[in-house]
Design a protein around this motif. Structure first.
Motif, PDB file in Angstrom:
ATOM      1  N   LYS A  85      -8.802  10.110   5.492  1.00  0.00           N
ATOM      2  CA  LYS A  85     -10.086  10.702   5.101  1.00  0.00           C
ATOM      3  C   LYS A  85     -10.128  11.106   3.635  1.00  0.00           C
ATOM      4  N   GLY A  86      -8.986  11.135   2.952  1.00  0.00           N
ATOM      5  CA  GLY A  86      -8.958  11.513   1.541  1.00  0.00           C
ATOM      6  C   GLY A  86      -9.194  13.002   1.348  1.00  0.00           C
ATOM      7  N   ILE A  87      -9.004  13.448   0.107  1.00  0.00           N
ATOM      8  CA  ILE A  87      -9.148  14.878  -0.225  1.00  0.00           C
ATOM      9  C   ILE A  87     -10.083  14.994  -1.426  1.00  0.00           C
ATOM     10  N   GLN A 107       0.816  -1.213   0.000  1.00  0.00           N
ATOM     11  CA  GLN A 107       0.000   0.000   0.000  1.00  0.00           C
ATOM     12  C   GLN A 107       0.848   1.260   0.000  1.00  0.00           C
ATOM     13  N   TYR A 108       0.310   2.299  -0.649  1.00  0.00           N
ATOM     14  CA  TYR A 108       0.904   3.623  -0.535  1.00  0.00           C
ATOM     15  C   TYR A 108       0.343   4.264   0.725  1.00  0.00           C
ATOM     16  N   GLU A 109       1.208   4.881   1.512  1.00  0.00           N
ATOM     17  CA  GLU A 109       0.709   5.626   2.663  1.00  0.00           C
ATOM     18  C   GLU A 109       1.600   6.835   2.924  1.00  0.00           C
ATOM     19  N   PRO A 144      -2.476   7.719  -5.405  1.00  0.00           N
ATOM     20  CA  PRO A 144      -2.266   6.283  -5.575  1.00  0.00           C
ATOM     21  C   PRO A 144      -3.064   5.448  -4.573  1.00  0.00           C
ATOM     22  N   SER A 145      -3.529   6.041  -3.483  1.00  0.00           N
ATOM     23  CA  SER A 145      -4.410   5.310  -2.574  1.00  0.00           C
ATOM     24  C   SER A 145      -5.208   6.317  -1.761  1.00  0.00           C
TER      25      SER A 145
END
Ligand SMILES: Nc1nc2c(c(=O)[nH]1)N[C@H]1C(S)=C(S)[C@@H](COP(=O)(O)O)O[C@H]1N2
Ligand SMILES: [Mo]
Length: 547
Positions: A466-468, A309-311, A490-491
């Motif tokens: 939470k994402g943008i 995963q990308y983090e 990417p994630s």
């Protein structure tokens, strides 16, 4: 009985000998800490760092940046040299008492025995008082190096200091023969001593001032400063905006989407050396309130199915607009799977404690531990973790600050009550959810821009897990806003790159502000908050000139 001026001369001689012997000894101790011996300065520095009130901690951090801990360490090193000097002065005075006559020879020189005694005194002081008071335990029993390494390295330091002290005392106390010569040598030596002291202090002072000035010039002006002037119309948008993904123009100065491991920010509590873990001897133990505690080797872990995963990782100490952030591609084993192999968890299991090889600990709630994206990571950007980033294994736990991403992981312990980790003990947030943040990468603060060139404002926005959905940018202090183009991330747990073109502005001075909205429609808070105790907030602001 010695007379007063004589006492003073004795004290100053001792002071000087202590200082001159203390400098190399301090250097030796700093070396020891690199190879696992005890380093009193490092211990003291971390004790000080932990006991500082958070507000002071933040002020220091804001003025000195991530290097604050190094400065603290240097100050403690200098302090230790001064303490060696005081010890020397006091010790020499003490030896002037008739009952210690046996420590002197006929020519007023200390016998080596006096040096060994001094070393022994300091050794006892360190083991019986200093170590217990700074949390290292009697004889260093609670230090990672253990009793043997600690007392051993302190003994070497003590003997070195004592013998150097005696040697330097000889040099300072060369006996003149005739009284005329004595006069002459004494005056000479006095002015020499004074010269050394005065010049030494001047040098130290100049060095400190110079460093301060340099910091101020190189960083003070471009220090990120959040805006106060703007309030968004609403704190939540319903329904949440749909992200407008597009293609970005790859403008110079924009953060790359994936941060190479070598450029990735590094934060650790360790002043001198991070643990360097030997993969062959390393084990990861899963125990505590479980029915089947067990351990895994590096190869055992590698043999398990790896999740990728990308983090994005962000330190809780990151100021608004700061660079304690990075995004990478991680691979490892989900923590939930490791826990599942430990039999049954106690019904009351509440917290998972992560233990690092550097005695660092932090905890996450069981619910967080069971989330599918919580990993024990072995790889970063397709390579084994580097030492700085936690080789051989570290925790990755999306949605909360970097602090909880424990490096050099050794033990995963299930407990039935809430646990406060290393930073929480001094007041930092325990749940530590990431606060939404937007950084303007380009233009930089104080840039002077040419309106005939194509101008682009670009940066990143991040909101933990939470994402943008949207980034808005203003160049007129919040009167009008322009919606930025977002690059599809990417994630869902990484930062999002964004940019807006800036069409031919008039010449003048501008303040650029930016804020984001998450995928649930929450609008980034304009409220300014410093990093302590729960992470910074506010809008990043960049002042530029167009001409
Ligand atoms: N064992 C250990 N893990 C640790 C730390 C530490 O001092 N010791 N520091 C934490 C902090 S405060 C942060 S922000 C991240 C930084 O990770 P990085 O250096 O890989 O960027 O590691 C965390 N994990
Ligand atoms: Mo951190």
């Amino acid at each position: 009985m010695p007379t007063l001026p004589e006492n003073r001369r004795t004290f100053v001689t001792g002071l000087l000998a202590g200082l001159l012997a203390g400098i190399p000894t301090t250097g030796l101790m700093a070396l020891f800490s690199l190879v696992g011996g005890a380093s009193l300065p490092e211990l003291l520095a971390s004790t000080i760092a932990l006991s500082l009130p958070l507000s002071l901690f933040e002020t220091l951090r804001a003025s000195f940046g991530a290097d604050a801990k190094h400065y603290l360490y240097y100050i403690v090193l200098i302090g230790q040299c001064l303490i060696f000097a005081l010890c020397g002065g006091g010790y020499l005075l003490l030896l002037k008492f008739p009952r210690f006559a046996f420590t002197w020879d006929e020519t007023d020189r200390l016998r080596p025995l006096a040096g060994l005694l001094l070393g022994l005194l300091l050794w006892l002081f360190a083991n019986l008082l200093f170590l217990p008071l700074t949390g290292g335990g009697l004889f260093g029993s609670e230090l990672p190096g253990g009793i043997f390494q600690t007392t051993g390295s302190l003994a070497i330091a003590g003997i070195t200091f004592g013998l150097l002290f005696v040697f330097i005392q000889h040099w300072l106390a060369l006996r003149p023969t005739s009284s005329h010569e004595r006069e002459h040598i004494t005056t000479q030596r006095r002015s020499l001593r004074r010269g050394i002291l005065v010049n030494g202090l001047k040098l130290l002072g100049l060095g400190a001032l110079g460093t301060l000035a340099w910091r101020f010039i190189s960083e003070g002006f471009s220090a990120p400063s959040p805006s106060t002037s703007y309030q968004p119309p609403q704190s939540r948008i319903t329904p949440p905006p749909q992200p407008a993904y597009g293609t970005l123009s790859d403008v110079p100065g924009h953060s790359p989407e994936i941060t190479p491991a070598d450029d990735f920010y590094v934060v650790s509590k360790n002043f001198v050396s991070d643990p360097s873990v030997n993969q062959a001897g390393w084990k990861l133990t899963i125990d505590g309130a479980v029915t089947k505690p067990y351990s895994l080797t590096y190869n055992d872990l590698l043999a398990l199915p790896q999740q990728q995963q990308y983090e994005t990782l962000m330190c809780i100490s990151n100021p608004v607009g700061g660079d304690l952030m990075g995004n990478a591609f991680w691979e490892g084993v989900p923590l939930s799977q490791l826990l599942a192999q430990a039999g049954n968890l106690d019904e009351a299991a509440a917290d998972i404690i992560l233990h690092g090889a550097d005695e660092y600990t932090d905890s996450i709630p069981l619910t967080k531990a069971l989330e599918p994206a919580t990993l024990v990571a072995l790889h970063m950007n397709n390579a084994p973790l580097t030492q700085a980033h936690g080789f051989p294994a570290r925790l990755m736990v999306p949605g909360i600050y970097g602090m909880k991403h424990v490096k050099w992981l050794q033990r995963i312990e299930v407990v039935t009550s809430d646990y406060l980790g290393y930073w929480q003990k001094s007041g930092w947030s325990d749940p530590a959810p990431v606060r939404m943040t937007t950084r303007i990468d380009t233009p930089r603060s104080d840039a002077i821009l040419d309106p005939k060139q194509k101008l682009v404002i670009a940066g990143i926005a991040f909101s933990g897990d939470k994402g943008i959905s949207q980034v808005n940018v203003s160049t007129d202090d919040g009167r009008t806003w322009q919606q930025a183009t977002l690059k599809r991330p990417p994630s869902a747990i990484t930062w999002v790159l964004w940019e807006v073109p800036w069409q031919s502005p008039q010449s003048g001075s501008y303040r650029i502000i930016a804020y984001a909205v998450d995928l649930d429609g929450n609008v980034q808070s304009p409220e300014m908050a410093p990093p302590a105790p729960a992470g910074s907030s506010g809008y990043h602001r960049v002042q530029v000139t167009v001409r």
